[in-house]
Structures are given as C-alpha cells and as structure tokens.
Design a protein around this motif. Structure first.
Motif, short mmCIF file in Angstrom:
data_model
loop_
_atom_site.label_atom_id
_atom_site.label_comp_id
_atom_site.label_asym_id
_atom_site.label_seq_id
_atom_site.Cartn_x
_atom_site.Cartn_y
_atom_site.Cartn_z
N PRO A 1 17.12 16.76 33.79
CA PRO A 1 16.25 15.62 33.47
C PRO A 1 17.00 14.29 33.53
O PRO A 1 18.23 14.25 33.37
CB PRO A 1 15.78 15.92 32.05
CG PRO A 1 16.76 16.88 31.49
CD PRO A 1 17.36 17.63 32.65
N GLN A 2 16.26 13.23 33.75
CA GLN A 2 16.85 11.88 33.82
C GLN A 2 17.62 11.56 32.54
O GLN A 2 18.65 10.89 32.58
CB GLN A 2 15.76 10.83 34.08
CG GLN A 2 16.30 9.50 34.52
CD GLN A 2 17.02 9.55 35.85
OE1 GLN A 2 16.67 10.33 36.73
NE2 GLN A 2 18.03 8.72 36.01
N ALA A 3 17.15 12.05 31.41
CA ALA A 3 17.84 11.80 30.13
C ALA A 3 19.24 12.40 30.11
O ALA A 3 20.09 11.94 29.35
CB ALA A 3 17.01 12.37 28.98
N LEU A 4 19.51 13.40 30.92
CA LEU A 4 20.85 13.97 31.04
C LEU A 4 21.66 13.25 32.11
O LEU A 4 22.88 13.09 31.98
CB LEU A 4 20.77 15.47 31.36
CG LEU A 4 22.08 16.23 31.53
CD1 LEU A 4 22.98 16.08 30.30
CD2 LEU A 4 21.80 17.70 31.81
N LYS A 5 20.99 12.75 33.13
CA LYS A 5 21.68 12.07 34.23
C LYS A 5 22.30 10.74 33.78
O LYS A 5 23.42 10.41 34.17
CB LYS A 5 20.72 11.82 35.39
CG LYS A 5 20.27 13.07 36.08
CD LYS A 5 19.27 12.75 37.17
CE LYS A 5 18.77 14.03 37.83
NZ LYS A 5 17.82 13.74 38.93
N GLU A 6 21.57 9.97 33.01
CA GLU A 6 22.04 8.63 32.62
C GLU A 6 23.38 8.66 31.88
O GLU A 6 24.27 7.87 32.19
CB GLU A 6 20.97 7.89 31.83
CG GLU A 6 19.76 7.50 32.66
CD GLU A 6 20.08 6.69 33.92
OE1 GLU A 6 21.00 5.83 33.88
OE2 GLU A 6 19.43 6.94 34.95
N PRO A 7 23.59 9.55 30.90
CA PRO A 7 24.91 9.59 30.25
C PRO A 7 26.04 9.99 31.21
O PRO A 7 27.18 9.58 31.02
CB PRO A 7 24.74 10.65 29.15
CG PRO A 7 23.28 10.78 28.93
CD PRO A 7 22.63 10.43 30.23
N ILE A 8 25.72 10.76 32.23
CA ILE A 8 26.74 11.14 33.22
C ILE A 8 27.17 9.90 33.99
O ILE A 8 28.37 9.65 34.17
CB ILE A 8 26.20 12.22 34.19
CG1 ILE A 8 25.72 13.47 33.44
CG2 ILE A 8 27.23 12.55 35.26
CD1 ILE A 8 26.77 14.24 32.71
N TYR A 9 26.22 9.10 34.44
CA TYR A 9 26.56 7.85 35.12
C TYR A 9 27.43 6.97 34.22
O TYR A 9 28.46 6.43 34.66
CB TYR A 9 25.30 7.07 35.53
CG TYR A 9 24.60 7.60 36.75
CD1 TYR A 9 25.22 7.58 38.00
CD2 TYR A 9 23.31 8.11 36.67
CE1 TYR A 9 24.57 8.05 39.12
CE2 TYR A 9 22.65 8.58 37.79
CZ TYR A 9 23.28 8.55 39.02
OH TYR A 9 22.63 9.02 40.13
N ARG A 10 27.03 6.83 32.97
CA ARG A 10 27.79 5.97 32.03
C ARG A 10 29.20 6.51 31.81
O ARG A 10 30.15 5.73 31.76
CB ARG A 10 27.04 5.83 30.71
CG ARG A 10 25.86 4.89 30.79
CD ARG A 10 25.32 4.51 29.42
NE ARG A 10 24.90 5.65 28.61
CZ ARG A 10 23.71 6.22 28.66
NH1 ARG A 10 22.80 5.78 29.50
NH2 ARG A 10 23.41 7.24 27.87
N ALA A 11 29.35 7.81 31.67
CA ALA A 11 30.67 8.41 31.45
C ALA A 11 31.61 8.09 32.61
O ALA A 11 32.82 7.95 32.41
CB ALA A 11 30.55 9.91 31.25
N TYR A 12 31.07 7.96 33.80
CA TYR A 12 31.86 7.64 34.98
C TYR A 12 31.96 6.13 35.23
O TYR A 12 32.50 5.70 36.24
CB TYR A 12 31.30 8.35 36.21
CG TYR A 12 31.83 9.77 36.37
CD1 TYR A 12 32.93 10.03 37.18
CD2 TYR A 12 31.25 10.83 35.70
CE1 TYR A 12 33.42 11.32 37.32
CE2 TYR A 12 31.73 12.12 35.83
CZ TYR A 12 32.83 12.35 36.65
OH TYR A 12 33.32 13.63 36.78
#
Length: 130
Positions: A46-57
């Motif tokens: 889900p998008q809610a999981l994708k966004e923190p991945i982008y931020r972590a990188y």
C-alpha cells in the motif's frame, strides 16, 4: 540523474542500502513460486508503506515514472512485501535500474523453476549483489 528541473538527483540509489533493505523472503517453495499467477496473489504494497520507504532513503520529491518501490527479493523469487524487502528503485539511473533488475529477476526465476538453482540460492544472490 537529472530531475524535472534539470538538477542532479543525488538521492537516486543504484543499489539498496543493506541497513535499510536487507531483504526478506516469504517462501522458497518452488511448488508455490512457479505456479502461474503466484505473484498476483501476494502483491500488496500500500501507498502508506511506500511513503516511509522513500523518506528513509531521503527521497522527498519525485517525478511520475522516476521510481518504483521495488522488492529486493522479487515476488517471483519468493520475496515478501515487508519494509525490510522494499526500496526506491530508479527507472533512470545507469548502468543499473529497474529494467536491468527485472531482466535478472526473470532469469533467476527461470533458473530456479527449471531446477538449475534453488530459490534460496536465487534469493541470497539477488539480496547480496544483484
């Protein structure tokens, strides 16, 4: 890599950071993974999981089509949808990008489904150095 304004995007990773994305497998069972349509039954990021991945990188903005949240150990190799297995993969970086990795994933899947390689071997190989 050039962004929309022509500025160099310094955050586009060529490879996943092993501290952020060590990889995670759901299964290594060829009877499951080699079943046609298997990936459609497990694909769920889900998008809610994708966004923190982008931020972590460190990726705070991006163009449409610039990245995908990709599975380090792909679903077609038995990978999971967990955050430990996800990273922002660029379509535009060179020499490595999403298109290159997709080709490798297909080759490893074919090798493992034909029995020339185990799925555990394929998972370890792609997680350590795709």
């Amino acid at each position: 890599m050039l962004g929309s304004a022509g500025a160099l995007n310094l955050h586009a990773p060529l490879l996943p950071d092993p501290a952020l994305t060590p990889g995670d497998a759901l299964t290594s069972d060829p009877a499951v993974i080699c079943t046609p349509g298997y990936t459609h039954t497990v694909r769920n990021v889900p998008q809610a999981l994708k966004e923190p991945i982008y931020r972590a990188y460190g990726i705070t903005s991006r163009e449409k089509g610039e990245y995908e949240i990709d599975h380090l150990i792909s679903l077609e190799l038995g990978g999971s949808n967990s955050a430990r297995n996800l990273w922002p993969e660029s379509f535009k970086t060179q020499p490595l990008n999403a298109h290159v990795k997709d080709t490798l994933e297909n080759t490893l899947h074919d090798l493992a489904c034909s029995g020339r390689l185990t799925f555990v071997q394929a998972q370890q190989a792609i997680a350590q150095n795709w």
